[in-house]
Write an enzyme that holds these catalytic residues in place. Structure first.
Site, PDB file in Angstrom:
ATOM      1  CG  MET A   4       8.074  23.666  -2.360  1.00 42.46           C
ATOM      2  SD  MET A   4       7.007  24.522  -3.526  1.00 42.46           S
ATOM      3  CE  MET A   4       6.044  25.549  -2.427  1.00 42.46           C
ATOM      4  CG  ASP A   5      11.251  23.582  -4.981  1.00 42.88           C
ATOM      5  OD1 ASP A   5      10.327  22.757  -5.001  1.00 42.88           O
ATOM      6  OD2 ASP A   5      11.102  24.810  -5.186  1.00 42.88           O
ATOM      7  CE  LYS A  30      -0.235  -0.345   5.038  1.00 45.66           C
ATOM      8  NZ  LYS A  30      -0.983  -0.918   6.176  1.00 45.66           N
ATOM      9  CG  HIS A  54      -4.168  -4.718  11.763  1.00 47.89           C
ATOM     10  ND1 HIS A  54      -3.045  -5.293  11.200  1.00 47.89           N
ATOM     11  CD2 HIS A  54      -3.878  -3.403  11.903  1.00 47.89           C
ATOM     12  CE1 HIS A  54      -2.124  -4.360  11.025  1.00 47.89           C
ATOM     13  NE2 HIS A  54      -2.597  -3.206  11.442  1.00 47.89           N
TER      14      HIS A  54
END
Ligand SMILES: *Cc1c(COP(=O)(O)O)cnc(C)c1O
Length: 390
Positions: free
Chosen positions: A330-331, A57, A184
């Site tokens: 951000m980058d 997942k 679970h």
């Protein structure tokens, strides 16, 4: 034997070479070692002696769902487990023909697709136990389902006292095949065993009763990574490891045994460096100011990649641990590299992984961020190119 070792070494060498060429054009990227993933699946199989549902997942915990799934199947996993129906469909579209279970909610609009693509669904709520059969009666076909019981997690699952009747009712439904029965565990990765043993006791009693009444579904399962490794009695017919597949510890209290290999390395290239005078501010808000003449480097990784905007980040450069200074953007982010000489644009920076004997683990990053390694790898942004080795 020698020939095998030699062949393997040659393969590794060539793939490293190809890898270098593949990463040439990127400023930051993830390298995922599929042989590490295969190794981890084989190890899980050897330790537990139980068939495996590899949990892929959330884009294979950030490692890439289809590539991870393929590697797991090659190494002997019979099943892939996902959280959502669209994740299951993506695996089918990528050509995976292993058994697939959707562990979360599947809106009924997908039932026909589930049947046509041989995707097993989970019924964890009495309401779904009525909706699915009613919808299938209209559309025809046969749906494989796993019935999930809540033995203490308090998330998905019918109450234990409703389990026997639901198995009985659904087993009698045309168009429904009850192939699985599961639960679970909420604390399998903790030192205190009490509540896990309690959950397993409730579940085992249900399984035994189903057995006595001739209604035991073919596949009974309960174990995540921590349980599969620490509780042999939780293994039943199938284990559902996620985090261990990627070579990461289920928790500090439940570390992996020797032999597991982390599959992921996060790399970047230094994009700039310069010497700044004392008293120069670095990044937004200027929360860091150079004390003396300092060499500052720029790394093209930021919070949009999943590198958190928190104080105290570190990376590796030239085999040395260096501090990220100023706010993560951000980058991009800036690093203090006054102690390093001969640094050049393009030099390899490691955000997670090993470099010349130094290492930054997902666990270390999780500690910095006040979270768990799961969240670190799941948060690796989709814009990061993923390069597969092995
Ligand atoms: C995510 C998940 C797993 C895998 O758990 P790990 O701790 O990563 O091994 C197993 N079962 C269910 C129902 C899950 O949601």
């Amino acid at each position: 034997m020698l020939e095998v070792i030699w062949k393997h070494a040659l393969l590794r060498f060539t793939s490293r070479f190809i890898l270098r060429a593949m990463s040439d054009g990127f400023s930051t990227w993830l390298e995922i070692d599929l042989e590490a993933i295969r190794n981890n699946i084989r190890l899980l199989r050897r330790i537990t002696g139980t068939p495996i549902m590899a949990v892929v997942k959330a884009n294979g915990y950030g490692h890439g769902a289809k590539e991870t799934a393929r590697a797991c199947v090659e190494a002997g996993a019979d099943w892939c487990g996902v959280a959502r129906f669209e994740e299951a469909m993506a695996l089918r579209k990528a050509g995976l023909n292993c058994r697939i279970l959707v562990m979360g909610y599947t809106p009924p609009a997908n039932l026909k697709n589930a049947i046509n693509n041989n995707i097993s669904l989970t019924i964890y709520d009495l309401e779904l136990g009525e909706t699915y059969p009613r919808m299938i009666k209209k559309s025809g076909g046969s749906l494989n389902i796993h019935i999930k019981v809540d033995t203490g997690m308090g998330r998905l699952g019918i109450r234990p006292e409703d389990a026997l009747k639901l198995v009985e009712d659904l087993s009698a439904c045309p168009g429904i095949c009850v192939e699985g029965f599961c639960t679970h565990l909420s604390k399998a990765d903790e030192t205190d065993r009490f509540s896990t043993l309690k959950q397993l006791e409730i579940f085992t009693l249900l399984v035994e009763t189903l057995q006595q009444q001739g209604m035991r579904p073919e596949i009974v399962h309960a174990a995540n990574s921590a349980a599969a490794l620490q509780y042999p009695e939780s293994r039943f017919d199938l284990i559902r490891p996620g985090i261990a597949v990627y070579g990461l510890n289920p928790s500090n209290e439940s570390p992996l045994p020797a032999g597991f290999m982390p599959a992921l390395t996060w790399k970047a290239r230094l994009t700039s460096k310069k010497v700044l005078p004392p008293g120069h501010m670095i990044s937004y808000g200027g929360i860091y100011t150079t004390q003396s003449e300092e060499q500052i480097g720029v790394v093209p990784v930021g919070y949009a990649d999943g590198f958190r905007r928190v104080a105290g980040e570190q990376v590796l450069l030239h085999g040395r641990r260096v501090d990220v200074v100023g706010r993560v953007c951000m980058d991009q982010c800036m690093i203090q590299i006054s102690d390093l000489s001969d640094v050049q644009i393009g030099d390899e920076v490691i955000l997670m992984g090993d470099q010349a004997g130094e290492s930054i683990s997902a666990d270390e990053i999780a500690r910095r961020w006040g979270t768990i390694n799961y969240e670190v790898v799941c948060g690796l942004s989709n814009r990061l190119p993923r390069i597969y080795l092995g």
